[in-house]
Structure formats: C-alpha cells, structure tokens
Write an enzyme that holds these catalytic residues in place. Structure first.
Site, PDB file in Angstrom:
ATOM      1  N   GLN A 193       0.862  -1.185   0.000  1.00  0.00           N
ATOM      2  CA  GLN A 193       0.000   0.000   0.000  1.00  0.00           C
ATOM      3  C   GLN A 193       0.899   1.236   0.000  1.00  0.00           C
ATOM      4  O   GLN A 193       1.746   1.378   0.877  1.00  0.00           O
ATOM      5  CB  GLN A 193      -0.872  -0.010   1.254  1.00  0.00           C
ATOM      6  CG  GLN A 193      -1.857   1.125   1.328  1.00  0.00           C
ATOM      7  CD  GLN A 193      -2.347   1.322   2.759  1.00  0.00           C
ATOM      8  OE1 GLN A 193      -1.579   1.224   3.706  1.00  0.00           O
ATOM      9  NE2 GLN A 193      -3.613   1.603   2.916  1.00  0.00           N
ATOM     10  N   SER A 249       1.034   6.770   2.275  1.00  0.00           N
ATOM     11  CA  SER A 249       1.727   7.790   3.077  1.00  0.00           C
ATOM     12  C   SER A 249       2.891   8.421   2.322  1.00  0.00           C
ATOM     13  O   SER A 249       3.547   7.766   1.508  1.00  0.00           O
ATOM     14  CB  SER A 249       2.276   7.174   4.357  1.00  0.00           C
ATOM     15  OG  SER A 249       1.246   6.548   5.075  1.00  0.00           O
ATOM     16  N   SER A 270       4.506  -0.878   3.870  1.00  0.00           N
ATOM     17  CA  SER A 270       4.774  -2.199   4.461  1.00  0.00           C
ATOM     18  C   SER A 270       4.943  -3.239   3.375  1.00  0.00           C
ATOM     19  O   SER A 270       4.194  -3.242   2.393  1.00  0.00           O
ATOM     20  CB  SER A 270       3.614  -2.646   5.347  1.00  0.00           C
ATOM     21  OG  SER A 270       3.438  -1.752   6.399  1.00  0.00           O
ATOM     22  N   GLU A 288      -9.510  -1.480   6.655  1.00  0.00           N
ATOM     23  CA  GLU A 288      -8.209  -1.540   7.304  1.00  0.00           C
ATOM     24  C   GLU A 288      -8.356  -1.409   8.826  1.00  0.00           C
ATOM     25  O   GLU A 288      -7.707  -2.107   9.579  1.00  0.00           O
ATOM     26  CB  GLU A 288      -7.315  -0.430   6.744  1.00  0.00           C
ATOM     27  CG  GLU A 288      -5.885  -0.574   7.216  1.00  0.00           C
ATOM     28  CD  GLU A 288      -4.928   0.411   6.586  1.00  0.00           C
ATOM     29  OE1 GLU A 288      -5.381   1.437   6.070  1.00  0.00           O
ATOM     30  OE2 GLU A 288      -3.718   0.157   6.661  1.00  0.00           O
ATOM     31  N   ASN A 304      -4.200   6.280  16.635  1.00  0.00           N
ATOM     32  CA  ASN A 304      -5.311   6.212  17.583  1.00  0.00           C
ATOM     33  C   ASN A 304      -5.808   7.604  17.984  1.00  0.00           C
ATOM     34  O   ASN A 304      -6.982   7.761  18.319  1.00  0.00           O
ATOM     35  CB  ASN A 304      -4.908   5.392  18.804  1.00  0.00           C
ATOM     36  CG  ASN A 304      -4.939   3.904  18.490  1.00  0.00           C
ATOM     37  OD1 ASN A 304      -5.146   3.522  17.326  1.00  0.00           O
ATOM     38  ND2 ASN A 304      -4.749   3.072  19.491  1.00  0.00           N
ATOM     39  N   GLU A 305      -4.910   8.613  17.925  1.00  0.00           N
ATOM     40  CA  GLU A 305      -5.384   9.982  18.226  1.00  0.00           C
ATOM     41  C   GLU A 305      -6.439  10.381  17.186  1.00  0.00           C
ATOM     42  O   GLU A 305      -7.487  10.943  17.524  1.00  0.00           O
ATOM     43  CB  GLU A 305      -4.227  10.992  18.198  1.00  0.00           C
ATOM     44  CG  GLU A 305      -3.226  10.847  19.335  1.00  0.00           C
ATOM     45  CD  GLU A 305      -2.238   9.709  19.138  1.00  0.00           C
ATOM     46  OE1 GLU A 305      -2.115   9.197  18.008  1.00  0.00           O
ATOM     47  OE2 GLU A 305      -1.578   9.311  20.128  1.00  0.00           O
TER      48      GLU A 305
HETATM   49  C1  LIG Z   1       4.034  -0.459  11.123  1.00  0.00           C
HETATM   50  C2  LIG Z   1       3.536   0.578  10.172  1.00  0.00           C
HETATM   51  C3  LIG Z   1       3.100   0.179   8.927  1.00  0.00           C
HETATM   52  C4  LIG Z   1       2.668   1.131   8.008  1.00  0.00           C
HETATM   53  N1  LIG Z   1       2.319   0.677   6.765  1.00  0.00           N
HETATM   54  C5  LIG Z   1       1.950   1.578   5.853  1.00  0.00           C
HETATM   55  C6  LIG Z   1       1.657   1.127   4.516  1.00  0.00           C
HETATM   56  O1  LIG Z   1       1.743  -0.069   4.207  1.00  0.00           O
HETATM   57  N2  LIG Z   1       1.335   2.053   3.592  1.00  0.00           N
HETATM   58  C7  LIG Z   1       1.235   3.369   3.903  1.00  0.00           C
HETATM   59  O2  LIG Z   1       0.884   4.136   3.020  1.00  0.00           O
HETATM   60  N3  LIG Z   1       1.499   3.844   5.160  1.00  0.00           N
HETATM   61  C8  LIG Z   1       1.865   2.962   6.127  1.00  0.00           C
HETATM   62  N4  LIG Z   1       2.169   3.406   7.398  1.00  0.00           N
HETATM   63  C9  LIG Z   1       2.122   4.845   7.704  1.00  0.00           C
HETATM   64  C10 LIG Z   1       0.992   5.219   8.652  1.00  0.00           C
HETATM   65  O3  LIG Z   1      -0.236   5.181   8.012  1.00  0.00           O
HETATM   66  C11 LIG Z   1       1.326   6.617   9.221  1.00  0.00           C
HETATM   67  O4  LIG Z   1       2.498   6.472  10.014  1.00  0.00           O
HETATM   68  C12 LIG Z   1       0.220   7.187  10.076  1.00  0.00           C
HETATM   69  O5  LIG Z   1      -0.922   7.475   9.310  1.00  0.00           O
HETATM   70  C13 LIG Z   1       0.668   8.465  10.825  1.00  0.00           C
HETATM   71  O6  LIG Z   1       1.227   9.369   9.936  1.00  0.00           O
HETATM   72  P1  LIG Z   1       2.661  10.033  10.242  1.00  0.00           P
HETATM   73  O7  LIG Z   1       3.614   8.908  10.542  1.00  0.00           O
HETATM   74  O8  LIG Z   1       2.977  10.954   9.129  1.00  0.00           O
HETATM   75  O9  LIG Z   1       2.490  10.834  11.598  1.00  0.00           O
HETATM   76  P2  LIG Z   1       1.842  12.273  11.781  1.00  0.00           P
HETATM   77  O10 LIG Z   1       0.597  12.372  10.970  1.00  0.00           O
HETATM   78  O11 LIG Z   1       2.908  13.287  11.569  1.00  0.00           O
HETATM   79  O12 LIG Z   1       1.422  12.227  13.306  1.00  0.00           O
HETATM   80  C14 LIG Z   1       2.360  12.400  14.377  1.00  0.00           C
HETATM   81  C15 LIG Z   1       1.569  12.400  15.693  1.00  0.00           C
HETATM   82  O13 LIG Z   1       0.674  13.521  15.720  1.00  0.00           O
HETATM   83  C16 LIG Z   1      -0.657  13.083  15.933  1.00  0.00           C
HETATM   84  N5  LIG Z   1      -1.601  13.883  15.161  1.00  0.00           N
HETATM   85  C17 LIG Z   1      -1.472  14.262  13.866  1.00  0.00           C
HETATM   86  N6  LIG Z   1      -2.550  14.975  13.479  1.00  0.00           N
HETATM   87  C18 LIG Z   1      -3.386  15.027  14.565  1.00  0.00           C
HETATM   88  C19 LIG Z   1      -4.669  15.595  14.796  1.00  0.00           C
HETATM   89  N7  LIG Z   1      -5.323  16.261  13.846  1.00  0.00           N
HETATM   90  N8  LIG Z   1      -5.235  15.442  16.019  1.00  0.00           N
HETATM   91  C20 LIG Z   1      -4.592  14.758  17.015  1.00  0.00           C
HETATM   92  N9  LIG Z   1      -3.356  14.200  16.847  1.00  0.00           N
HETATM   93  C21 LIG Z   1      -2.774  14.330  15.640  1.00  0.00           C
HETATM   94  C22 LIG Z   1      -0.684  11.656  15.433  1.00  0.00           C
HETATM   95  O14 LIG Z   1      -1.739  10.915  15.997  1.00  0.00           O
HETATM   96  C23 LIG Z   1       0.687  11.164  15.869  1.00  0.00           C
HETATM   97  O15 LIG Z   1       0.680  10.771  17.206  1.00  0.00           O
HETATM   98  C24 LIG Z   1       2.624   2.498   8.346  1.00  0.00           C
HETATM   99  C25 LIG Z   1       3.050   2.910   9.612  1.00  0.00           C
HETATM  100  C26 LIG Z   1       3.512   1.964  10.514  1.00  0.00           C
HETATM  101  C27 LIG Z   1       4.001   2.447  11.862  1.00  0.00           C
END
Ligand SMILES: Cc1cc2nc3c(=O)[nH]c(=O)nc-3n(C[C@H](O)[C@H](O)[C@H](O)COP(=O)(O)OP(=O)(O)OC[C@H]3O[C@@H](n4cnc5c(N)ncnc54)[C@H](O)[C@@H]3O)c2cc1C
Length: 389
Positions: free
Chosen positions: A125, A128, A160, A247, A370-371
């Site tokens: 997928q 991101s 992933s 998902e 989860n947030e």
């Molecule tokens: C094990 C793993 C597998 C993954 N696999 C895939 C995959 O296969 N394909 C893919 O496309 N992506 C994948 N991801 C990416 C995943 O979807 C993102 O890491 C996730 O959506 C969070 O985005 P970010 O890492 O950019 O964090 P950010 O969006 O920068 O968030 C950082 C922190 O801020 C908090 N935050 C951000 N905005 C808000 C808000 N509006 N209100 C409250 N809190 C907020 C978040 O909850 C988090 O705690 C994977 C991630 C992991 C850890």
C-alpha cells in the site's frame, strides 16, 4: 448474544480445521520481513490457494468460496488456532481486493485477483508520504496525463512489505487545481503500479529489529497504463476512504488472531508458574493474563455483532474506529504481559513474542493513528464538537 452456528457453518469450520491440520507447516516459517521468510510465505499463499482457502470471502470465480462474514470469522479463528503463518498477501486481500470489488472493472478483477490469491503477485500500500500521514489529503505525489496512461512522480514512505513485494496501489494528485483552492481531497486518482517498473526506486527501511518491514518508494515518471486506474480519475479520495474502513475494522484484525494469542499467553503463564513460585504469587501478572483472555473474548463478541449488522445491510462507517483503538491497545498489552513473563529471554530477536511485540508497538500508529481514531469517535459517533486542528 447467541453465538451458536448453523450446521452448515459448523461444517465449514470443520472443513477449514481439517485442511489446516493437514497442511500447516509443523515449524514456524522464518519472519516474513526477511527475503527468505517472504519467499516461504509466498509459497504458503500458493498452498492455501490450491486448497481454496486463501480468500474465502471472494466469489468462487476468482478463487474464493463465496463465504459470508460469519464464515470468514470462523475461518480466521481456525486459521490462528492452527498456528498458521502470517498472511504476506494481507494488503492485497483485505485492502485492494475489496476496493476492486466496489470500484474496479471486471477486466481488473479478472486480471488482478487470481494471481493475488495464489501469492504470485504480492501488493504493497503506497499512500503515506513524508509530509502526508494523518493529513493524507496533503499528499503531493503526482499523476500526469500522457499517451495511454499516466506518469507518476514523487515519494511514498512507510510502505509495508514493499521491500519484497511486486506491485503497489496508491493515491496521486492528478489535478492540482482543487488543492490550490483549498480543497485537497479533490483531484486525486487511485492507481496500481509495478514496483519493478522503470523509474521506481525501492529503498528498504529497517524497523526496530533491523528487518526491512517497510520501504520508501521514489517515483520518477513511472508509466502506468489507463487500465491500472481504479475508478474514475479525480475520485481517488472517495475510493481510498472506502478501503480504510476495512483496514481499521474487522477485516484487518479479526478476533481469531487475539483468541489464539491469549491462549498462547495462558500456556506461557502455566509453564512459567510451574517453573517459578514467584510467577504464581504475582497476582498482578495473573490478572493481566486473565484480562487478555477477557479482552479477546469481548472483541470476538463485538466483531460478531458488527458482522451481524453488516449482514443486515448496515454500514459500520466510523464504528470501525472503535475496533482499531481496541485491537491495537489490546494487542500491545497482551504482548507486554508475555514479555514480562519471559523476562530477559523475551528480548531475543528470534522469539515470536518479541517479534509480535515490535509489531504491536506500531498498532496505535498504522491504519490511522489512535489519536485520529479518537477524534473520529468523538466527532462522528458521540457528536462532540470538532477539536482544534
Ligand atoms: C508499522 C507501520 C506500517 C505502516 N504501513 C503503511 C503502509 O503499508 N502504507 C502506507 O501508506 N502507510 C503505512 N504506514 C504509515 C501510517 O499510516 C502513518 O504512520 C500514520 O498514518 C501516521 O502518519 P505520520 O507517521 O505521518 O504521523 P503524523 O501524521 O505526523 O502524526 C504524528 C503524531 O501527531 C498526531 N496527530 C497528527 N494529526 C493530529 C490531529 N489532527 N489530532 C490529534 N493528533 C494528531 C498523530 O496521531 C501522531 O501521534 C505504516 C506505519 C507503521 C508504523
């Protein structure tokens, strides 16, 4: 709740159990986050498909069994109880396939689904981006029109399985106009592409234990034919969002996985308490083991209720956020308890509990943090006012 099954459902369960008993490898396969383990899991997908068990809920013409959600949940309980290998084709089977059933063409389904079912083509997928995670709509990777298709450019991250997978699906900005006018959810297109196509660079990313569970994808004018656009150009957001329910909800994490893990935890507690009076006397630890069993059973009831509502035509919508927060926090607590029982031995990278723990740590982040899920629950299920963004 009455969780009794019909004779046909019990027959289905018995058939799955008998097949799994005869075919599950006696020794666990190597981790699927290694080249060797990935290849072994791919072979396992082929065996599952040969038995007709790799995608039980799909129509028979694509290699499925036309099973409804209740039968699928029964299959999953048997699958995990049998100690069968993790599903390397999960992204394809639980995310892309439902999207193709809802928005794909018959040609796409006939071309994409059978090799997905056999493990011949494994999907990643690619949603991101470095600056687009929770705020996915701010993504900037582009799809630009060309003769007979599209050219993809940009960078995807945290994909992933992409270190070893064959193809990927993702969303791309095909019309920058709406975003410039403050409507970033518009002008996006959902496309499938080949991870070995000219212009694609796959850079593996190691997780905590060093294994390349993810990859960054760098795309430089990667050609994608029109036949690999899913749905209409410009409709990518709506199409992608229909998959996120899968998902977060029950199809990514069925209760069978947690029921089996809770049983393993009870066995571990018994072994350890026989070996050490200190473990037996630790009532807090014993309570955590009991909590794991209670949590797994509660989740089973909750998903059974959700499956029954879906069967009656309900749309779970934002309710899948409840599943996501529950299974991710529960899985982490269960693995922490196992590691506390194991002590220093649990930290060995080769222990299944240690690998499970590393994966569980990420549960509150992937599939939407989860947030964000709590915001959805607060706003859409409880009707609370929107938080400050
Ligand atoms: C094990 C793993 C597998 C993954 N696999 C895939 C995959 O296969 N394909 C893919 O496309 N992506 C994948 N991801 C990416 C995943 O979807 C993102 O890491 C996730 O959506 C969070 O985005 P970010 O890492 O950019 O964090 P950010 O969006 O920068 O968030 C950082 C922190 O801020 C908090 N935050 C951000 N905005 C808000 C808000 N509006 N209100 C409250 N809190 C907020 C978040 O909850 C988090 O705690 C994977 C991630 C992991 C850890």
């Amino acid at each position: 709740m009455d969780l009794s099954y019909t004779a046909e459902e019990e027959e289905f369960r018995a058939a799955a159990r008998a097949w799994l008993r005869a075919h599950v490898p006696p020794e666990p396969l190597p981790s699927l986050e290694t080249a060797e383990g990935f290849a072994a899991h791919r072979v396992w997908e082929g065996r599952l498909a040969a038995g007709g068990w790799s995608a039980v809920s799909w129509p028979e013409r694509y290699g499925g069994r036309d099973a409804d959600l209740t039968r699928w949940l029964l299959f999953e309980e048997e699958y995990y109880a049998a100690g069968a290998p993790g599903r390397v084709s999960q992204n394809g089977v639980s995310l892309l396939a439902p999207t193709l059933f809802a928005y794909g063409t018959e040609e796409q389904r006939a071309r994409v689904l059978p090799p997905m079912a056999t493990g011949e083509v494994i999907w990643a997928q690619a949603w991101s981006e470095p600056e687009a995670g929770s705020d996915l709509a701010s993504l900037t990777s582009r799809a630009v029109r060309t003769d007979g298709g599209w050219l993809l450019s940009g960078q995807k991250t945290w994909s992933s399985r992409a270190a070893f997978a064959d193809r990927a699906f993702g969303i791309f900005r095909s019309d920058p106009g709406p975003a410039a006018e403050g409507r970033p959810h518009r002008g996006l297109t959902y496309l499938m592409f080949d991870l070995r196509a000219p212009g694609v660079t796959v850079r593996p990313v190691g997780r905590l234990d060093g294994r390349p569970a993810f990859a960054e994808l760098f795309l430089d004018d990667v050609f994608v034919p029109d036949e690999d656009v899913v749905g209409e150009p410009g409709q990518g957001w709506r199409i992608a969002m229909s998959a996120t329910g899968n998902e977060r909800g029950l199809t990514l994490r069925s209760p069978g996985r947690f029921l089996a893990a809770a049983d393993r935890l009870v066995r571990l507690w018994r072994e350890r308490s026989e070996a050490s009076a200190g473990v037996t006397a630790d009532s807090a630890l014993r309570d955590r083991v009991a909590d794991a069993v209670i949590g797994a059973r509660a989740y089973r009831l909750f998903t059974a209720a959700g499956a029954a509502r879906l069967a009656e035509g309900a749309d779970l919508g934002a309710e899948s956020s409840l599943n996501k927060v529950f299974w991710s926090t529960f899985d982490l607590a269960l693995h922490e308890t196992a590691l506390d029982l194991l002590g220093p031995e649990g930290e060995s990278a080769d222990s299944a509990w240690a690998e499970g723990y590393v994966f569980a740590l990420a549960g509150p982040i992937y599939a939407g943090t989860n947030e964000i899920q709590r915001d959805i629950i607060a706003e859409r299920l409880l009707g609370l006012p929107k938080g400050r963004r």
